[in-house]
Design a protein around this motif. Sequence first.
Motif, short mmCIF file in Angstrom:
data_model
loop_
_atom_site.label_atom_id
_atom_site.label_comp_id
_atom_site.label_asym_id
_atom_site.label_seq_id
_atom_site.Cartn_x
_atom_site.Cartn_y
_atom_site.Cartn_z
N GLU A 31 0.82 -1.21 0.00
CA GLU A 31 0.00 0.00 0.00
C GLU A 31 0.86 1.27 0.00
O GLU A 31 0.46 2.29 -0.56
N ASP A 49 -5.43 -17.47 -1.24
CA ASP A 49 -5.87 -16.75 -0.05
C ASP A 49 -5.24 -15.35 0.04
O ASP A 49 -5.93 -14.37 0.32
N SER A 51 -3.75 -13.75 -2.50
CA SER A 51 -4.15 -13.02 -3.70
C SER A 51 -5.51 -12.35 -3.52
O SER A 51 -5.72 -11.21 -3.94
N ARG A 52 -6.45 -13.06 -2.90
CA ARG A 52 -7.79 -12.49 -2.69
C ARG A 52 -7.73 -11.30 -1.75
O ARG A 52 -8.44 -10.31 -1.94
N GLU A 53 -6.87 -11.36 -0.73
CA GLU A 53 -6.71 -10.21 0.17
C GLU A 53 -6.15 -9.01 -0.58
O GLU A 53 -6.57 -7.88 -0.34
N GLU A 55 -6.54 -8.48 -3.79
CA GLU A 55 -7.64 -8.00 -4.63
C GLU A 55 -8.60 -7.11 -3.85
O GLU A 55 -9.07 -6.10 -4.37
N LYS A 56 -8.87 -7.47 -2.61
CA LYS A 56 -9.76 -6.66 -1.76
C LYS A 56 -9.22 -5.25 -1.57
O LYS A 56 -9.98 -4.32 -1.32
N LYS A 57 -7.91 -5.09 -1.68
CA LYS A 57 -7.28 -3.79 -1.54
C LYS A 57 -7.32 -3.00 -2.86
O LYS A 57 -6.82 -1.89 -2.93
N GLY A 58 -7.92 -3.60 -3.90
CA GLY A 58 -8.13 -2.89 -5.15
C GLY A 58 -7.14 -3.18 -6.26
O GLY A 58 -7.15 -2.50 -7.28
N TYR A 59 -6.32 -4.20 -6.11
CA TYR A 59 -5.32 -4.53 -7.12
C TYR A 59 -5.88 -5.54 -8.12
O TYR A 59 -6.73 -6.35 -7.80
N SER A 77 -12.77 -19.86 -6.29
CA SER A 77 -13.06 -18.67 -5.51
C SER A 77 -13.07 -17.40 -6.37
O SER A 77 -13.22 -16.30 -5.86
#
Length: 153
Positions: A31, A49, A51-53, A55-59, A77
């Motif tokens: 970030e 797991d 990678s999904r986190e 993605e949640k940050k907008g990447y 997923s």
Amino acid sequence: MKADQRENLRYESGIRCEINSEEKIMFNFLEKYSEPNSKLLDIGCGTGDISREIEKKGYNVTGIDFSSTAIDIAKKSGLNCNVVDADEGLPFEKDSFDLVWAGDLIEHVFDPLFVFEEINRVLVPNGYLFITVPNDLHIANRLKILFGKSYQE
């Protein structure tokens, strides 16, 4: 048994990549040094797991792993990912990614220098590599080994 077969068995047994303090520190660096919507390649994404986190940050994340079982789980997923053995090269064009994430990966590849060259090739100029390597000498790891347990389990 081949390495990918061993990993497939681990993932079939329910093993997942945990998000621990090491990953949280890396999320902070991510970030600090990059912008959301950046294209990020997660090499060794496992079941996705982490990678999904990210993605949640907008990447915009693309994951790769040599375990077909892990990739099947990650795809279910919704992760954009494929089976790729980093030792055979990265199947992406030059300058494809703004960021590369390689958490606890480089100690597992056959030719680390080749993998670093491939990472450099797919990273845009001035892109960032976020990498971690386990500390085998950490006291917790030493204690696990002393009691006959692999710290990688």
